[in-house]
Design a protein around this motif. Structure first.
Motif, short mmCIF file in Angstrom:
data_model
loop_
_atom_site.label_atom_id
_atom_site.label_comp_id
_atom_site.label_asym_id
_atom_site.label_seq_id
_atom_site.Cartn_x
_atom_site.Cartn_y
_atom_site.Cartn_z
N LYS A 86 0.87 -1.18 0.00
CA LYS A 86 0.00 0.00 0.00
C LYS A 86 0.90 1.23 0.00
CE LYS A 86 -3.40 -2.38 2.87
NZ LYS A 86 -4.03 -2.39 4.21
N VAL A 87 0.62 2.16 -0.91
CA VAL A 87 1.50 3.30 -1.09
C VAL A 87 0.69 4.56 -1.37
CG1 VAL A 87 3.37 4.25 -2.52
CG2 VAL A 87 3.30 1.80 -2.06
N PHE A 88 1.21 5.69 -0.91
CA PHE A 88 0.63 6.98 -1.28
C PHE A 88 1.73 7.89 -1.77
CE2 PHE A 88 -0.34 11.41 -0.57
CZ PHE A 88 -1.58 11.51 -1.18
N PRO A 89 1.51 8.62 -2.86
CA PRO A 89 0.39 8.45 -3.79
C PRO A 89 0.54 7.17 -4.61
CG PRO A 89 1.90 10.11 -4.63
CD PRO A 89 2.41 9.71 -3.28
N LYS A 90 -0.53 6.81 -5.32
CA LYS A 90 -0.54 5.59 -6.12
C LYS A 90 0.57 5.66 -7.17
CE LYS A 90 -3.54 3.38 -9.49
NZ LYS A 90 -4.86 3.51 -10.14
N PRO A 91 1.47 4.66 -7.16
CA PRO A 91 2.57 4.67 -8.13
C PRO A 91 2.14 4.01 -9.45
CG PRO A 91 2.84 2.82 -6.67
CD PRO A 91 1.58 3.55 -6.22
N LYS A 92 2.94 4.24 -10.48
CA LYS A 92 2.70 3.53 -11.75
C LYS A 92 3.34 2.14 -11.67
CE LYS A 92 2.49 7.59 -14.79
NZ LYS A 92 1.07 7.70 -14.70
N ILE A 93 4.43 2.04 -10.89
CA ILE A 93 5.15 0.77 -10.74
C ILE A 93 5.44 0.56 -9.26
CG2 ILE A 93 7.29 -0.46 -11.30
CD1 ILE A 93 7.49 1.26 -13.83
N CYS A 94 5.22 -0.65 -8.76
CA CYS A 94 5.50 -0.97 -7.36
C CYS A 94 7.01 -0.94 -7.12
CB CYS A 94 4.95 -2.36 -7.04
SG CYS A 94 5.30 -2.88 -5.34
N SER A 95 7.43 -0.22 -6.07
CA SER A 95 8.86 -0.16 -5.77
C SER A 95 9.36 -1.44 -5.12
CB SER A 95 9.16 1.04 -4.86
OG SER A 95 8.50 0.86 -3.62
N GLY A 96 8.43 -2.33 -4.71
CA GLY A 96 8.83 -3.58 -4.07
C GLY A 96 8.98 -4.72 -5.06
N CYS A 97 8.04 -4.83 -6.02
CA CYS A 97 8.06 -5.99 -6.92
C CYS A 97 8.02 -5.59 -8.40
CB CYS A 97 6.89 -6.91 -6.60
SG CYS A 97 5.28 -6.28 -7.14
N TRP A 98 8.00 -4.31 -8.69
CA TRP A 98 8.04 -3.78 -10.05
C TRP A 98 6.77 -4.04 -10.85
CZ3 TRP A 98 11.81 -0.37 -10.72
CH2 TRP A 98 12.95 -0.49 -9.90
N SER A 99 5.71 -4.47 -10.19
CA SER A 99 4.46 -4.71 -10.90
C SER A 99 3.82 -3.39 -11.32
CB SER A 99 3.48 -5.48 -10.01
OG SER A 99 2.21 -5.54 -10.64
N THR A 100 3.20 -3.39 -12.48
CA THR A 100 2.45 -2.21 -12.93
C THR A 100 0.96 -2.34 -12.60
OG1 THR A 100 2.19 -3.20 -15.11
CG2 THR A 100 4.06 -1.69 -14.81
N GLU A 101 0.58 -3.45 -11.95
CA GLU A 101 -0.82 -3.65 -11.58
C GLU A 101 -1.11 -2.96 -10.25
OE1 GLU A 101 -2.41 -7.68 -12.10
OE2 GLU A 101 -0.46 -8.17 -12.97
N GLN A 102 -1.45 -1.70 -10.32
CA GLN A 102 -1.73 -0.89 -9.14
C GLN A 102 -3.20 -0.50 -9.12
OE1 GLN A 102 0.92 -0.31 -6.91
NE2 GLN A 102 1.77 -1.83 -8.33
N GLN A 103 -3.86 -0.85 -8.01
CA GLN A 103 -5.29 -0.56 -7.87
C GLN A 103 -5.49 0.66 -6.98
OE1 GLN A 103 -6.39 -4.29 -6.08
NE2 GLN A 103 -6.46 -5.36 -8.04
N ASP A 104 -6.61 1.35 -7.18
CA ASP A 104 -6.96 2.47 -6.31
C ASP A 104 -7.31 1.94 -4.92
OD1 ASP A 104 -6.69 4.51 -8.22
OD2 ASP A 104 -8.70 4.11 -9.01
N LEU A 105 -6.87 2.66 -3.90
CA LEU A 105 -7.14 2.26 -2.53
C LEU A 105 -7.45 3.50 -1.69
CD1 LEU A 105 -7.10 0.03 -0.31
CD2 LEU A 105 -4.69 0.65 0.04
N ALA A 106 -8.66 3.56 -1.12
CA ALA A 106 -9.00 4.65 -0.20
C ALA A 106 -8.33 4.34 1.13
CB ALA A 106 -10.51 4.75 -0.03
N LEU A 107 -7.47 5.24 1.56
CA LEU A 107 -6.66 5.00 2.76
C LEU A 107 -7.41 5.37 4.03
CD1 LEU A 107 -3.28 6.39 1.39
CD2 LEU A 107 -4.00 3.99 1.56
N ALA A 108 -6.90 4.88 5.15
CA ALA A 108 -7.46 5.20 6.47
C ALA A 108 -7.38 6.72 6.68
CB ALA A 108 -6.69 4.47 7.56
N THR A 109 -8.32 7.25 7.42
CA THR A 109 -8.36 8.69 7.65
C THR A 109 -7.71 9.09 8.98
OG1 THR A 109 -10.55 8.53 8.64
CG2 THR A 109 -10.43 8.99 6.27
N ARG A 110 -7.33 8.08 9.78
CA ARG A 110 -6.67 8.39 11.05
C ARG A 110 -5.37 7.60 11.16
NH1 ARG A 110 -10.69 9.23 16.18
NH2 ARG A 110 -11.82 10.99 15.30
N GLY A 111 -4.48 8.12 12.00
CA GLY A 111 -3.23 7.43 12.25
C GLY A 111 -2.54 8.03 13.45
N LYS A 112 -1.28 7.62 13.62
CA LYS A 112 -0.47 8.10 14.75
C LYS A 112 0.62 9.02 14.23
CE LYS A 112 -2.37 5.49 17.97
NZ LYS A 112 -3.26 6.07 18.95
#
Ligand SMILES: [Zn+2]
Length: 140
Positions: free
Chosen positions: A37-63
């Motif tokens: 899970k990454v913000f902002p949505k990348p074109k390519i995953c920095s972990g596995c180099w996949s270009t299959e990136q889906q939209d994800l609504a992120l949590a609105t709270r954190g620490k």
């Protein structure tokens, strides 16, 4: 603030959506191959180099993980301001302005929530909006 606000006024167009109650959500990316899970949505995953990136609504709270108070702001930015790292409840770390009383800085690990506010102004005074976080006022 509402969903019809012009994307042209956002520092990162397309990264904020609003629900039915006009509450903001950050839109990140979810890697279909490795689940990163990454913000902002990348074109390519920095972990596995996949270009299959889906939209994800992120949590609105954190620490609040860390923050710094900036006194030498860029032109058009308020000064001083605070910039923070926030660890969202879904595990994504976000860098964003922190809206807080800088005379009485917050402590780390407090709960913060997503808001939308003015990042800076264009030369003609038009505000540029962005995501930011503010401490959650806990009920006493
Ligand atoms: Zn991946």
């Amino acid at each position: 603030m509402n969903a019809s606000a012009s994307e042209a006024n956002y520092a990162l167009p397309g990264t904020i959506s609003f629900d039915e109650a006009h509450r903001p959500r950050l839109m990140g990316g979810l890697c279909a191959q490795c689940g990163a899970k990454v913000f902002p949505k990348p074109k390519i995953c920095s972990g596995c180099w996949s270009t299959e990136q889906q939209d994800l609504a992120l949590a609105t709270r954190g620490k609040l993980y860390s923050f710094s108070i900036v006194h030498a702001a860029r032109k058009g930015w308020p000064s001083p301001y605070a910039i923070a790292y926030v660890d969202l409840d879904d595990g994504v770390r976000i860098c964003a302005p922190l809206e807080a009383d800088l005379a009485h800085p917050p402590t780390l690990d407090i709960t913060v929530e997503l808001i939308v506010g003015t990042l800076r102004a264009h030369a003609d005074g038009t505000p540029v909006l962005s995501h930011r976080f503010k401490p959650v006022q806990e009920a006493r």
